[in-house]
Scaffold this active site. Structure first.
Site, PDB file in Angstrom:
ATOM      1  N   GLU A 102       0.829  -1.200   0.000  1.00  0.00           N
ATOM      2  CA  GLU A 102       0.000   0.000   0.000  1.00  0.00           C
ATOM      3  C   GLU A 102       0.866   1.253   0.000  1.00  0.00           C
ATOM      4  O   GLU A 102       2.001   1.238   0.471  1.00  0.00           O
ATOM      5  CB  GLU A 102      -0.892   0.013   1.250  1.00  0.00           C
ATOM      6  CG  GLU A 102      -1.931  -1.091   1.221  1.00  0.00           C
ATOM      7  CD  GLU A 102      -2.814  -1.112   2.447  1.00  0.00           C
ATOM      8  OE1 GLU A 102      -3.990  -1.435   2.301  1.00  0.00           O
ATOM      9  OE2 GLU A 102      -2.335  -0.813   3.553  1.00  0.00           O
ATOM     10  N   CYS A 116       3.401   8.636   1.013  1.00  0.00           N
ATOM     11  CA  CYS A 116       4.026   7.715   1.946  1.00  0.00           C
ATOM     12  C   CYS A 116       4.092   6.368   1.240  1.00  0.00           C
ATOM     13  O   CYS A 116       3.067   5.767   0.939  1.00  0.00           O
ATOM     14  CB  CYS A 116       3.149   7.650   3.194  1.00  0.00           C
ATOM     15  SG  CYS A 116       3.717   6.447   4.387  1.00  0.00           S
ATOM     16  N   CYS A 123       7.023  -6.728   6.800  1.00  0.00           N
ATOM     17  CA  CYS A 123       8.162  -6.169   7.536  1.00  0.00           C
ATOM     18  C   CYS A 123       8.673  -7.212   8.512  1.00  0.00           C
ATOM     19  O   CYS A 123       7.901  -7.966   9.091  1.00  0.00           O
ATOM     20  CB  CYS A 123       7.740  -4.914   8.297  1.00  0.00           C
ATOM     21  SG  CYS A 123       9.127  -4.095   9.127  1.00  0.00           S
ATOM     22  N   CYS A 127       7.524  -4.580  15.303  1.00  0.00           N
ATOM     23  CA  CYS A 127       7.193  -3.600  16.350  1.00  0.00           C
ATOM     24  C   CYS A 127       5.762  -3.895  16.813  1.00  0.00           C
ATOM     25  O   CYS A 127       4.853  -4.056  15.985  1.00  0.00           O
ATOM     26  CB  CYS A 127       7.299  -2.176  15.824  1.00  0.00           C
ATOM     27  SG  CYS A 127       8.953  -1.743  15.254  1.00  0.00           S
ATOM     28  N   CYS A 130       2.633  -1.868  15.503  1.00  0.00           N
ATOM     29  CA  CYS A 130       2.508  -1.598  14.068  1.00  0.00           C
ATOM     30  C   CYS A 130       1.828  -2.764  13.357  1.00  0.00           C
ATOM     31  O   CYS A 130       2.226  -3.916  13.512  1.00  0.00           O
ATOM     32  CB  CYS A 130       3.895  -1.356  13.474  1.00  0.00           C
ATOM     33  SG  CYS A 130       3.862  -1.162  11.683  1.00  0.00           S
ATOM     34  N   GLY A 173       7.212  -1.817   5.566  1.00  0.00           N
ATOM     35  CA  GLY A 173       8.596  -2.265   5.441  1.00  0.00           C
ATOM     36  C   GLY A 173       9.606  -1.378   6.125  1.00  0.00           C
ATOM     37  O   GLY A 173       9.301  -0.267   6.573  1.00  0.00           O
ATOM     38  N   ASN A 304      -2.263   5.214  16.230  1.00  0.00           N
ATOM     39  CA  ASN A 304      -3.423   4.786  15.452  1.00  0.00           C
ATOM     40  C   ASN A 304      -3.711   3.336  15.779  1.00  0.00           C
ATOM     41  O   ASN A 304      -2.793   2.510  15.779  1.00  0.00           O
ATOM     42  CB  ASN A 304      -3.133   4.936  13.958  1.00  0.00           C
ATOM     43  CG  ASN A 304      -2.809   6.377  13.610  1.00  0.00           C
ATOM     44  OD1 ASN A 304      -3.607   7.268  13.849  1.00  0.00           O
ATOM     45  ND2 ASN A 304      -1.617   6.614  13.086  1.00  0.00           N
ATOM     46  N   CYS A 347      -0.350   6.260   9.950  1.00  0.00           N
ATOM     47  CA  CYS A 347       0.909   5.596  10.307  1.00  0.00           C
ATOM     48  C   CYS A 347       0.647   4.275  11.001  1.00  0.00           C
ATOM     49  O   CYS A 347      -0.121   4.206  11.947  1.00  0.00           O
ATOM     50  CB  CYS A 347       1.719   6.450  11.277  1.00  0.00           C
ATOM     51  SG  CYS A 347       2.022   8.102  10.732  1.00  0.00           S
TER      52      CYS A 347
HETATM   53  N1  SAH Z   1      10.073   0.789   9.229  1.00  0.00           N
HETATM   54  C1  SAH Z   1      10.193   2.217   9.226  1.00  0.00           C
HETATM   55  C2  SAH Z   1       9.105   2.936   8.456  1.00  0.00           C
HETATM   56  C3  SAH Z   1       7.675   2.486   8.621  1.00  0.00           C
HETATM   57  S1  SAH Z   1       6.553   3.124   9.763  1.00  0.00           S
HETATM   58  C4  SAH Z   1      10.223   2.730  10.633  1.00  0.00           C
HETATM   59  O1  SAH Z   1       9.924   1.981  11.543  1.00  0.00           O
HETATM   60  O2  SAH Z   1      10.568   3.886  10.828  1.00  0.00           O
HETATM   61  C5  SAH Z   1       6.533   4.863   9.844  1.00  0.00           C
HETATM   62  C6  SAH Z   1       6.294   5.342  11.284  1.00  0.00           C
HETATM   63  O3  SAH Z   1       4.982   4.986  11.794  1.00  0.00           O
HETATM   64  C7  SAH Z   1       7.301   4.728  12.251  1.00  0.00           C
HETATM   65  O4  SAH Z   1       7.781   5.716  13.114  1.00  0.00           O
HETATM   66  C8  SAH Z   1       6.437   3.742  12.991  1.00  0.00           C
HETATM   67  O5  SAH Z   1       6.984   3.377  14.229  1.00  0.00           O
HETATM   68  C9  SAH Z   1       5.123   4.493  13.096  1.00  0.00           C
HETATM   69  N2  SAH Z   1       4.004   3.640  13.495  1.00  0.00           N
HETATM   70  C10 SAH Z   1       3.906   2.299  13.376  1.00  0.00           C
HETATM   71  N3  SAH Z   1       2.713   1.874  13.851  1.00  0.00           N
HETATM   72  C11 SAH Z   1       2.062   2.969  14.272  1.00  0.00           C
HETATM   73  C12 SAH Z   1       0.768   3.171  14.848  1.00  0.00           C
HETATM   74  N4  SAH Z   1      -0.056   2.152  15.051  1.00  0.00           N
HETATM   75  N5  SAH Z   1       0.400   4.433  15.147  1.00  0.00           N
HETATM   76  C13 SAH Z   1       1.232   5.466  14.890  1.00  0.00           C
HETATM   77  N6  SAH Z   1       2.450   5.335  14.341  1.00  0.00           N
HETATM   78  C14 SAH Z   1       2.868   4.104  14.039  1.00  0.00           C
END
Ligand code: SAH
Length: 373
Positions: A102, A116, A123, A127, A130, A173, A304, A347
């Site tokens: 996406e 974005c 990935c 985390c 995420c 990713g 989120n 995000c």
């Molecule tokens: N893998 C990379 C880029 C992807 S995510 C990274 O981790 O930086 C882009 C951003 O969104 C990252 O800072 C990530 O931690 C954040 N993110 C992930 N899940 C989220 C959520 N549920 N709510 C808000 N931000 C989130």
């Protein structure tokens, strides 16, 4: 290492058409180098849809190229969803092997646009907060598959007189886990002879892969670096970011310092606000301590919701209290504006395979001449 955008683009395009390389492709069609440049320019600068539209090429040649399956885009849009406020569009794309990714376009009021995009299908970093991380890793995208997300949205907004003004590697990713393809995609995005997006308008966000932060510093590009920090102590960060066990905070922060020293560029730190987890005054003060006196900027991200995750979003009022503590400590801080939550485009909400396939995108043929819904 110099990266030649023309060679990168051609490698992907001819590979998809079944050629072993650009030489074989050029010989097969008896193409002089200027013909290759014409193709590249037509796709990446003029944003033409297909080889058939490149009227600078002889008709026979166009037909032969099309018959052999030479196509500009490696990815096929399947679903487009629009947020209620009309500012956010999420695209679901199918790759050649059926995998899906996406990308999200944000059309800010005032004309700025931010795309974005995704660097991997899935990935590997898991985390806990995420959605992509919960789905596991599928595969790396090629430079072309990454670039084509930008190409698709640039073509889509062009009839409105708009262009992409910013690209962030914050979709699915981990960009530094697919380092070479991402840097190749950056070269494609940036090429003044092609797509022409300035380095300063590109941001790469990473979980903090230290060896790659060093490699990136050595590239001496004006591309922005963002680190997903999310916690000011190792004990806390390791709880929801497994990568922290491999690269703990002292090692990560030392790499950030080396980056600033080498490049004299600011580092952005992302910090997702999780209620009762990392959002109290103690965390704010510890974070301020970590950031103090350096070329660092904190971006607080409202959490989120993601399916099955055991987290709750911090209230807006508490986010601002947290921001105020950083501000008092003279740490530059902003709060990320939340866009596209209603279509799970915010995000951390991208998961591709689980999205509804409600509003299918018309096929290539149906699409010619008409805008998509
Ligand atoms: N893998 C990379 C880029 C992807 S995510 C990274 O981790 O930086 C882009 C951003 O969104 C990252 O800072 C990530 O931690 C954040 N993110 C992930 N899940 C989220 C959520 N549920 N709510 C808000 N931000 C989130």
């Amino acid at each position: 290492m110099t990266r030649d955008p023309l060679a990168i683009w051609l490698r992907d395009v001819v590979g998809r058409a079944g050629f072993s390389g650009v030489d074989e492709f050029a010989q097969h069609f008896e193409l002089k180098p200027y013909r290759l440049r014409q193709l590249y320019r037509a796709a990446t600068k003029e944003l033409l849809e297909s080889v058939d539209d490149v009227t600078t090429l002889p008709k026979d040649l166009r037909a032969a190229l099309v018959a052999r399956g030479v196509a500009f885009s490696a990815i096929e849009p399947i679903v487009l969803q629009h947020s209620q406020d009309g500012q956010t569009t999420k695209g679901l794309f199918r790759l050649d092997d059926g995998k899906e990714v996406e990308a999200v376009l944000i059309e800010h009021r005032g004309g700025r646009t931010t795309l974005c995009l995704s660097s991997q299908a899935g990935c590997a970093f898991a985390c806990a907060f995420c959605s992509t991380g919960q789905g596991g890793f599928n595969r790396n995208l090629t430079a072309g598959e990454i670039f084509d997300q930008a190409w698709f949205f640039a073509r889509r907004i062009a009839p409105d007189g708009k262009r992409l003004t910013n690209v962030v590697f914050m979709g699915m990713g981990e960009p530094f886990h697919n380092y070479d393809a991402v840097m190749d995609a950056v070269a494609l995005l940036n090429d003044p002879q092609g797509f022409g997006l300035g380095h300063r308008h590109i941001t790469i966000s990473t979980v903090g892969l230290v060896d790659k932060i060093d490699a990136f510093a050595d590239e001496h590009l004006q591309v922005n670096l963002a680190i997903s920090l999310h916690a000011p102590t190792d004990a806390l960060r390791s709880r929801f970011m497994p990568v922290n066990r491999r690269f703990p905070l002292p090692i990560l922060m030392a790499a950030c310092e080396r980056y600033v020293t080498k490049t004299n560029r600011k580092v952005f730190f992302e910090y997702v606000m999780l209620a009762g987890v990392n959002d109290d005054a103690v965390c704010a003060r510890a974070l301020a301590e970590l950031m103090r006196g350096r070329l660092y900027h904190v971006n607080l991200i409202p959490y989120n919701t993601t399916p099955d995750a055991p987290f709750v979003a911090t209230s807006d009022a508490k986010i601002w209290e947290f921001a105020a503590i950083l501000d008092e400590a003279r740490v530059p801080v902003t709060v990320r504006q939340n866009m596209g939550r209603d279509i799970a485009a915010a995000c951390g909400q991208l998961q591709a395979e689980t999205q509804p396939k409600a509003h299918a995108v018309p096929s290539q043929a149906q699409r010619s001449g008409a805008r998509m819904p």
